[in-house]
Design a protein around this motif. Structure first.
Motif, PDB file in Angstrom:
ATOM      1  N   THR A  35     -11.459  -2.169   3.430  1.00  0.00           N
ATOM      2  CA  THR A  35     -10.588  -3.345   3.436  1.00  0.00           C
ATOM      3  C   THR A  35     -11.246  -4.546   2.757  1.00  0.00           C
ATOM      4  N   GLN A  62      -4.885 -11.782   0.700  1.00  0.00           N
ATOM      5  CA  GLN A  62      -4.423 -10.892   1.765  1.00  0.00           C
ATOM      6  C   GLN A  62      -5.278  -9.642   1.796  1.00  0.00           C
ATOM      7  N   ILE A  63      -5.471  -9.092   3.003  1.00  0.00           N
ATOM      8  CA  ILE A  63      -6.244  -7.855   3.070  1.00  0.00           C
ATOM      9  C   ILE A  63      -5.447  -6.693   2.488  1.00  0.00           C
ATOM     10  N   VAL A  64      -6.162  -5.832   1.783  1.00  0.00           N
ATOM     11  CA  VAL A  64      -5.570  -4.608   1.246  1.00  0.00           C
ATOM     12  C   VAL A  64      -6.566  -3.469   1.444  1.00  0.00           C
ATOM     13  N   ARG A  65      -6.064  -2.256   1.299  1.00  0.00           N
ATOM     14  CA  ARG A  65      -6.942  -1.097   1.257  1.00  0.00           C
ATOM     15  C   ARG A  65      -7.522  -1.006  -0.152  1.00  0.00           C
ATOM     16  N   GLU A  97      -8.023 -11.996   8.886  1.00  0.00           N
ATOM     17  CA  GLU A  97      -6.594 -12.246   8.653  1.00  0.00           C
ATOM     18  C   GLU A  97      -5.851 -12.393   9.989  1.00  0.00           C
ATOM     19  N   THR A 130      -3.840 -15.760  10.867  1.00  0.00           N
ATOM     20  CA  THR A 130      -2.370 -15.724  10.828  1.00  0.00           C
ATOM     21  C   THR A 130      -1.746 -15.606  12.207  1.00  0.00           C
ATOM     22  N   ARG A 131      -2.508 -15.132  13.201  1.00  0.00           N
ATOM     23  CA  ARG A 131      -1.956 -14.956  14.551  1.00  0.00           C
ATOM     24  C   ARG A 131      -2.882 -15.585  15.588  1.00  0.00           C
ATOM     25  N   GLU A 190      -3.698  -3.595  18.596  1.00  0.00           N
ATOM     26  CA  GLU A 190      -2.739  -2.988  17.675  1.00  0.00           C
ATOM     27  C   GLU A 190      -3.133  -3.293  16.222  1.00  0.00           C
ATOM     28  N   TRP A 191      -3.475  -4.528  15.975  1.00  0.00           N
ATOM     29  CA  TRP A 191      -3.834  -4.961  14.611  1.00  0.00           C
ATOM     30  C   TRP A 191      -5.045  -4.185  14.108  1.00  0.00           C
ATOM     31  N   GLY A 233      -5.767  -0.216  12.756  1.00  0.00           N
ATOM     32  CA  GLY A 233      -5.760   0.301  11.391  1.00  0.00           C
ATOM     33  C   GLY A 233      -7.156   0.530  10.841  1.00  0.00           C
TER      34      GLY A 233
END
Lengths: 284, 161
Positions: B52, B58-61, B115, B119-120, B130-131, B134
């Motif tokens: 990541t 933004q985070i991406v793979r 992130e 953002t949260r 949950e976040w 991944g």
């Protein structure tokens, strides 16, 4: 593993993409968010000679209201849909479904159009599109055409999209006052593909439901509507007796395919559990 | 076929111009071409999250993104975030909570956690779990990682109060 070598092009227009698809046929693959394609390239399950990156095509972006539909461009990412106020207002089922799609890093890249076109029978967007009576907008050498979601999914990873067409948008009828929707799915881990999932919508007429649409994920070769059970629910108040009747109907109607860890019987049972939960929430 | 493609990308604030084979994914470019070994490769099909990185904020793979797709864009890796100090509190919380374990998943965990906390800020413990689900930790250090992120959410809220 690493991907095999390929040529890479990044066209600016849909017409250029279509011309490339006509020239290169099955040797070419369209890349949008890449969250499925890149994995298959890395594992060499797919070895195209050319990758056509469509992410530079501005016309495929954006989420907007157009008349009586919400038009979501093919390149809208799962995160953009998840966070869109327009989507929340006009298609709240999608807002609810988005967090079930993989994980944040994947939702930031993966796209609405990619998910619709790839047609994974366990994926959220195809089922939601069916549940909401949406339309897939595609473009090819013969111009643009609109295909009802009900007619789009033909078989496992097989759609009504022609080899020289691409999905440019998906349109959802705007939610009307009194629309009820629900989404429930069971996965081994949150974010994994559904073992069984259900996206549903209906209109409330007083306490009764009409226009019920039940779209299941993970049970057939395509996202699948339980049409007999939908008919049975028509005009009914989803009370406990109706819930039991609908679950019995569904379990008689559904003929799930097994996956590596779940038998058809397990999935039949789980589908009924999800339907019961959603109908209970519709009655609450 | 498969000519090299020009790539102009800003990584951790520094501009790079080079040519790259289209099949090269972003993390191989970062590790092999730029020598930034903080981003790791585990599964290379998007499941584990060790790769990541941030692309355009933004985070991406990194394993599911072609390096050429970062052309004209900006990438942040764990090296950049460490130097700028923006996640110092997360890093300290990971140390304090023994959330590092072998360290293989840590860079991806920190990118994802960054992130999340940005953002949260109101995320509950369940939402943190949950976040972060991944990202795989091969030492199964999940509880400590969730503890560390929850600590930072709490600290940042207190600081703002």
């Amino acid at each position: 593993m690493k991907a095999a070598a390929f040529d890479y092009v990044k066209p600016d227009t849909v017409d250029q993409v279509i011309a490339l698809l006509q020239t290169h046929g099955d040797d070419a693959r369209v890349l949008a968010g890449g969250q499925t394609l890149m994995a298959t390239l890395n594992m060499r399950l797919s070895e195209p000679l050319m990758v056509i990156d469509i992410t530079g095509i501005a016309a495929l972006r954006g989420i907007e209201r157009r008349g009586d539909v919400l038009r979501i461009g093919a390149l809208a990412t799962h995160t953009q849909i998840e966070e869109s106020a327009l989507v929340k207002q006009h298609a709240p089922l999608l807002t609810e479904a988005a967090p079930h799609i993989a994980h944040r890093a994947i939702r930031n890249s993966g796209t609405w159009g990619g998910s619709i076109a790839y047609a994974d029978p366990a994926a959220e967007w195809p089922a939601c599109l069916l549940a909401l009576g949406g339309t897939v907008v595609v473009q090819g050498p013969r111009g643009e055409r609109r295909i009802a979601a009900d007619d789009f999914y033909l078989g496992l990873y097989t759609t009504a999209l022609a080899p020289d067409e691409i999905v440019i948008a998906g349109e959802i009828p705007l939610a009307r006052p009194g629309q009820w929707h629900g989404l429930s799915e069971l996965a081994r881990r949150h974010g994994d593909y559904a073992i069984v999932g259900l996206a549903a919508s209906a209109q409330r007429q007083g306490a009764a439901l009409s226009g019920v649409r039940l779209a299941f994920m993970g049970v057939a070769t395509t996202p699948w509507r339980a049409r007999r059970t939908e008919q049975l629910l028509e005009g009914k108040v989803p009370d406990a007796a109706t819930q039991a009747m609908a679950v019995a109907s569904l379990r008689a109607e559904i003929d799930p395919l097994p996956d590596l860890t779940n038998t058809p019987e397990t999935k039949r049972h789980l589908a009924g559990v999800l339907l019961q939960r959603l109908l209970a929430s519709a009655h609450a | 076929m498969a000519d090299l493609h020009p790539l102009h990308v800003t990584v951790n604030g520094q501009a790079h111009r080079c040519s790259i084979a289209p099949r090269t994914h972003l993390v191989d470019f970062l590790r092999e071409d730029l020598g930034l070994k903080g981003s790791h490769l585990g599964c290379e099909h998007g499941v584990c999250g060790a790769c990541t990185v941030e692309l355009n904020g933004q985070i991406v793979r990194g394993c599911l993104t072609l390096a050429v797709q970062a052309d004209g864009g900006s990438v942040q890796t764990i090296e950049g975030l460490s130097q700028s100090g923006v996640i110092r509190d997360l890093q300290q919380a990971f140390v304090a909570r023994n959330a590092l374990q072998c360290g293989f998943c840590t860079s991806g965990m920190l990118m994802a956690a960054k992130e999340l906390v940005e953002t949260r800020p109101e995320a509950t413990r369940a939402e943190v779990r949950e976040w972060i689900s991944g990202n795989y930790c091969r030492c199964t250090g999940y509880h400590a990682i969730v503890d560390a992120i929850c600590d930072v959410l709490r600290q940042r809220k207190e600081t703002q109060a």
